[in-house]
Design a protein around this motif. Sequence first.
Motif, PDB file in Angstrom:
ATOM      1  N   THR A 136      -3.933  42.592 -56.588  1.00 46.07           N
ATOM      2  CA  THR A 136      -5.293  42.150 -56.798  1.00 46.07           C
ATOM      3  C   THR A 136      -6.143  43.382 -57.087  1.00 46.07           C
ATOM      4  OG1 THR A 136      -4.984  40.307 -55.283  1.00 46.07           O
ATOM      5  CG2 THR A 136      -7.249  40.982 -55.717  1.00 46.07           C
ATOM      6  N   ILE A 137      -6.875  43.355 -58.170  1.00 47.00           N
ATOM      7  CA  ILE A 137      -7.745  44.475 -58.521  1.00 47.00           C
ATOM      8  C   ILE A 137      -9.140  44.155 -57.992  1.00 47.00           C
ATOM      9  CG2 ILE A 137      -8.743  45.820 -60.395  1.00 47.00           C
ATOM     10  CD1 ILE A 137      -6.179  45.126 -61.999  1.00 47.00           C
ATOM     11  N   VAL A 138      -9.627  45.017 -57.126  1.00 44.33           N
ATOM     12  CA  VAL A 138     -10.905  44.809 -56.443  1.00 44.33           C
ATOM     13  C   VAL A 138     -11.979  45.654 -57.121  1.00 44.33           C
ATOM     14  CG1 VAL A 138     -12.086  45.113 -54.230  1.00 44.33           C
ATOM     15  CG2 VAL A 138      -9.705  44.332 -54.282  1.00 44.33           C
ATOM     16  N   ASP A 139     -13.160  45.100 -57.274  1.00 47.26           N
ATOM     17  CA  ASP A 139     -14.305  45.846 -57.797  1.00 47.26           C
ATOM     18  C   ASP A 139     -14.892  46.658 -56.646  1.00 47.26           C
ATOM     19  OD1 ASP A 139     -16.826  46.756 -58.630  1.00 47.26           O
ATOM     20  OD2 ASP A 139     -17.116  45.012 -59.937  1.00 47.26           O
ATOM     21  N   GLU A 140     -14.611  47.945 -56.652  1.00 47.42           N
ATOM     22  CA  GLU A 140     -15.029  48.800 -55.534  1.00 47.42           C
ATOM     23  C   GLU A 140     -16.547  48.872 -55.391  1.00 47.42           C
ATOM     24  OE1 GLU A 140     -14.400  51.473 -59.087  1.00 47.42           O
ATOM     25  OE2 GLU A 140     -13.164  49.979 -58.132  1.00 47.42           O
ATOM     26  N   LYS A 141     -17.272  48.799 -56.493  1.00 41.06           N
ATOM     27  CA  LYS A 141     -18.739  48.860 -56.402  1.00 41.06           C
ATOM     28  C   LYS A 141     -19.309  47.674 -55.647  1.00 41.06           C
ATOM     29  CE  LYS A 141     -20.176  51.972 -59.921  1.00 41.06           C
ATOM     30  NZ  LYS A 141     -21.431  52.406 -60.429  1.00 41.06           N
ATOM     31  N   LYS A 142     -18.712  46.508 -55.832  1.00 36.96           N
ATOM     32  CA  LYS A 142     -19.199  45.322 -55.128  1.00 36.96           C
ATOM     33  C   LYS A 142     -18.928  45.406 -53.629  1.00 36.96           C
ATOM     34  CE  LYS A 142     -19.393  42.257 -59.013  1.00 36.96           C
ATOM     35  NZ  LYS A 142     -18.969  41.045 -59.665  1.00 36.96           N
ATOM     36  N   LEU A 143     -18.043  46.307 -53.237  1.00 40.57           N
ATOM     37  CA  LEU A 143     -17.768  46.530 -51.823  1.00 40.57           C
ATOM     38  C   LEU A 143     -18.512  47.751 -51.288  1.00 40.57           C
ATOM     39  CD1 LEU A 143     -13.935  45.807 -51.774  1.00 40.57           C
ATOM     40  CD2 LEU A 143     -15.785  44.307 -51.019  1.00 40.57           C
ATOM     41  N   GLY A 144     -19.408  48.297 -52.115  1.00 40.24           N
ATOM     42  CA  GLY A 144     -20.221  49.422 -51.662  1.00 40.24           C
ATOM     43  C   GLY A 144     -19.612  50.784 -51.892  1.00 40.24           C
ATOM     44  N   MET A 145     -18.522  50.866 -52.628  1.00 43.18           N
ATOM     45  CA  MET A 145     -17.899  52.152 -52.946  1.00 43.18           C
ATOM     46  C   MET A 145     -18.487  52.629 -54.273  1.00 43.18           C
ATOM     47  SD  MET A 145     -15.913  52.443 -50.360  1.00 43.18           S
ATOM     48  CE  MET A 145     -14.538  53.530 -50.569  1.00 43.18           C
ATOM     49  N   GLU A 146     -19.602  53.351 -54.193  1.00 41.17           N
ATOM     50  CA  GLU A 146     -20.382  53.721 -55.371  1.00 41.17           C
ATOM     51  C   GLU A 146     -19.897  54.995 -56.064  1.00 41.17           C
ATOM     52  OE1 GLU A 146     -22.919  52.022 -56.802  1.00 41.17           O
ATOM     53  OE2 GLU A 146     -22.682  50.390 -55.352  1.00 41.17           O
ATOM     54  N   THR A 147     -19.079  55.765 -55.397  1.00 37.55           N
ATOM     55  CA  THR A 147     -18.681  57.068 -55.931  1.00 37.55           C
ATOM     56  C   THR A 147     -17.218  57.051 -56.349  1.00 37.55           C
ATOM     57  OG1 THR A 147     -20.307  58.152 -54.526  1.00 37.55           O
ATOM     58  CG2 THR A 147     -18.540  59.540 -55.398  1.00 37.55           C
ATOM     59  N   LEU A 148     -16.991  57.463 -57.583  1.00 32.83           N
ATOM     60  CA  LEU A 148     -15.642  57.587 -58.127  1.00 32.83           C
ATOM     61  C   LEU A 148     -15.513  58.987 -58.695  1.00 32.83           C
ATOM     62  CD1 LEU A 148     -12.897  56.355 -58.967  1.00 32.83           C
ATOM     63  CD2 LEU A 148     -14.021  55.538 -61.043  1.00 32.83           C
ATOM     64  N   ALA A 149     -14.442  59.677 -58.309  1.00 30.25           N
ATOM     65  CA  ALA A 149     -14.258  61.059 -58.746  1.00 30.25           C
ATOM     66  C   ALA A 149     -12.811  61.301 -59.133  1.00 30.25           C
ATOM     67  CB  ALA A 149     -14.650  62.016 -57.624  1.00 30.25           C
ATOM     68  N   PHE A 150     -12.633  62.217 -60.073  1.00 28.77           N
ATOM     69  CA  PHE A 150     -11.318  62.737 -60.397  1.00 28.77           C
ATOM     70  C   PHE A 150     -11.271  64.158 -59.859  1.00 28.77           C
ATOM     71  CE2 PHE A 150     -11.664  59.202 -63.258  1.00 28.77           C
ATOM     72  CZ  PHE A 150     -10.411  58.640 -63.166  1.00 28.77           C
ATOM     73  N   VAL A 151     -10.257  64.434 -59.075  1.00 30.51           N
ATOM     74  CA  VAL A 151     -10.186  65.684 -58.335  1.00 30.51           C
ATOM     75  C   VAL A 151      -8.931  66.448 -58.749  1.00 30.51           C
ATOM     76  CG1 VAL A 151     -10.176  66.724 -56.044  1.00 30.51           C
ATOM     77  CG2 VAL A 151     -11.296  64.498 -56.390  1.00 30.51           C
ATOM     78  N   LEU A 152      -9.140  67.643 -59.266  1.00 29.86           N
ATOM     79  CA  LEU A 152      -8.033  68.535 -59.608  1.00 29.86           C
ATOM     80  C   LEU A 152      -7.739  69.400 -58.391  1.00 29.86           C
ATOM     81  CD1 LEU A 152      -9.347  69.446 -63.127  1.00 29.86           C
ATOM     82  CD2 LEU A 152      -7.215  68.221 -62.655  1.00 29.86           C
ATOM     83  N   VAL A 153      -6.470  69.471 -58.021  1.00 30.39           N
ATOM     84  CA  VAL A 153      -6.063  70.170 -56.802  1.00 30.39           C
ATOM     85  C   VAL A 153      -4.994  71.202 -57.135  1.00 30.39           C
ATOM     86  CG1 VAL A 153      -5.025  69.905 -54.513  1.00 30.39           C
ATOM     87  CG2 VAL A 153      -6.549  68.118 -55.398  1.00 30.39           C
ATOM     88  N   ASN A 154      -5.131  72.373 -56.539  1.00 26.84           N
ATOM     89  CA  ASN A 154      -4.107  73.403 -56.613  1.00 26.84           C
ATOM     90  C   ASN A 154      -3.585  73.682 -55.212  1.00 26.84           C
ATOM     91  OD1 ASN A 154      -5.359  73.546 -59.183  1.00 26.84           O
ATOM     92  ND2 ASN A 154      -4.569  75.623 -59.429  1.00 26.84           N
ATOM     93  N   GLU A 191      -5.058  57.085 -56.765  1.00 23.81           N
ATOM     94  CA  GLU A 191      -3.969  57.502 -57.642  1.00 23.81           C
ATOM     95  C   GLU A 191      -3.758  58.996 -57.495  1.00 23.81           C
ATOM     96  OE1 GLU A 191      -4.592  56.138 -61.715  1.00 23.81           O
ATOM     97  OE2 GLU A 191      -5.597  54.350 -60.958  1.00 23.81           O
ATOM     98  N   CYS A 192      -2.520  59.427 -57.742  1.00 24.57           N
ATOM     99  CA  CYS A 192      -2.191  60.851 -57.699  1.00 24.57           C
ATOM    100  C   CYS A 192      -1.175  61.141 -58.786  1.00 24.57           C
ATOM    101  CB  CYS A 192      -1.623  61.222 -56.331  1.00 24.57           C
ATOM    102  SG  CYS A 192      -1.008  62.917 -56.233  1.00 24.57           S
ATOM    103  N   TYR A 193      -1.434  62.186 -59.545  1.00 29.45           N
ATOM    104  CA  TYR A 193      -0.544  62.582 -60.635  1.00 29.45           C
ATOM    105  C   TYR A 193      -0.173  64.048 -60.475  1.00 29.45           C
ATOM    106  CZ  TYR A 193      -2.534  58.360 -62.644  1.00 29.45           C
ATOM    107  OH  TYR A 193      -2.952  57.069 -62.846  1.00 29.45           O
ATOM    108  N   THR A 194       1.080  64.369 -60.692  1.00 28.13           N
ATOM    109  CA  THR A 194       1.522  65.758 -60.767  1.00 28.13           C
ATOM    110  C   THR A 194       1.269  66.228 -62.196  1.00 28.13           C
ATOM    111  OG1 THR A 194       3.255  65.330 -59.140  1.00 28.13           O
ATOM    112  CG2 THR A 194       3.478  67.320 -60.482  1.00 28.13           C
ATOM    113  N   LEU A 195       0.700  67.418 -62.346  1.00 30.38           N
ATOM    114  CA  LEU A 195       0.307  67.925 -63.661  1.00 30.38           C
ATOM    115  C   LEU A 195       1.077  69.172 -64.052  1.00 30.38           C
ATOM    116  CD1 LEU A 195      -3.592  67.781 -63.229  1.00 30.38           C
ATOM    117  CD2 LEU A 195      -2.103  66.030 -64.246  1.00 30.38           C
ATOM    118  N   THR A 196       1.065  69.440 -65.332  1.00 30.54           N
ATOM    119  CA  THR A 196       1.456  70.750 -65.837  1.00 30.54           C
ATOM    120  C   THR A 196       0.170  71.476 -66.182  1.00 30.54           C
ATOM    121  OG1 THR A 196       1.558  70.000 -68.134  1.00 30.54           O
ATOM    122  CG2 THR A 196       3.598  69.871 -66.842  1.00 30.54           C
ATOM    123  N   GLY A 197       0.237  72.771 -66.396  1.00 38.20           N
ATOM    124  CA  GLY A 197      -0.961  73.512 -66.777  1.00 38.20           C
ATOM    125  C   GLY A 197      -1.580  74.228 -65.603  1.00 38.20           C
ATOM    126  N   SER A 198      -2.896  74.375 -65.627  1.00 39.13           N
ATOM    127  CA  SER A 198      -3.581  75.212 -64.647  1.00 39.13           C
ATOM    128  C   SER A 198      -3.872  74.514 -63.319  1.00 39.13           C
ATOM    129  CB  SER A 198      -4.887  75.756 -65.242  1.00 39.13           C
ATOM    130  OG  SER A 198      -5.714  74.671 -65.622  1.00 39.13           O
TER     131      SER A 198
END
Length: 157
Positions: free
Chosen positions: A56-74, A98-105
């Motif tokens: 089930t795909i939930v609309d996070e904004k309707k549940l009060g989750m107003e902030t969405l970010a993409f975070v690059l981690v080293n 979600e979490c993805y393993t990346l190539t690059g910096s």
Amino acid sequence: MAITLDNTDKAILRELQKDASISNLDLSKKVGLSPSACLARTKNLVETGIIKKFATIVDEKKLGMETLAFVLVNLTPLNRETIHSFLEHINGLPQVQECYTLTGSHDFLLKVVAKDMESYRDFIIDSLMQDCAVSRVETSMVMKIEKRTVYVPIDEV
């Protein structure tokens, strides 16, 4: 290894991607199969791993989750042990969608939801940065979602 799908399997996948809650009877009518044959095909798609799960795909904004970010981690050091430890850590953090393993910096890309900027800040400081191997975090805040889908283009396989 890619699995070859016939037109009926593709039709089933297209319909299930539109509405995973469709009844088997309705699905069978849409793809032109008997209900039992449709159910068998769908079960086969699940058993072969083509269908990973129904969700089930939930609309996070309707549940009060107003902030969405993409975070690059080293990570430092970047080795099998720190990667395994980091992945265990973030798998326990419900804000990480979600979490993805990346190539690059950068080593990883995370998709993170939070109630607001303060909650996001607390998440970074109190949760993400608690992993000692996290050496750098770079955030891109989402201003507006322009397109979001989980649809895989079936006609291209």
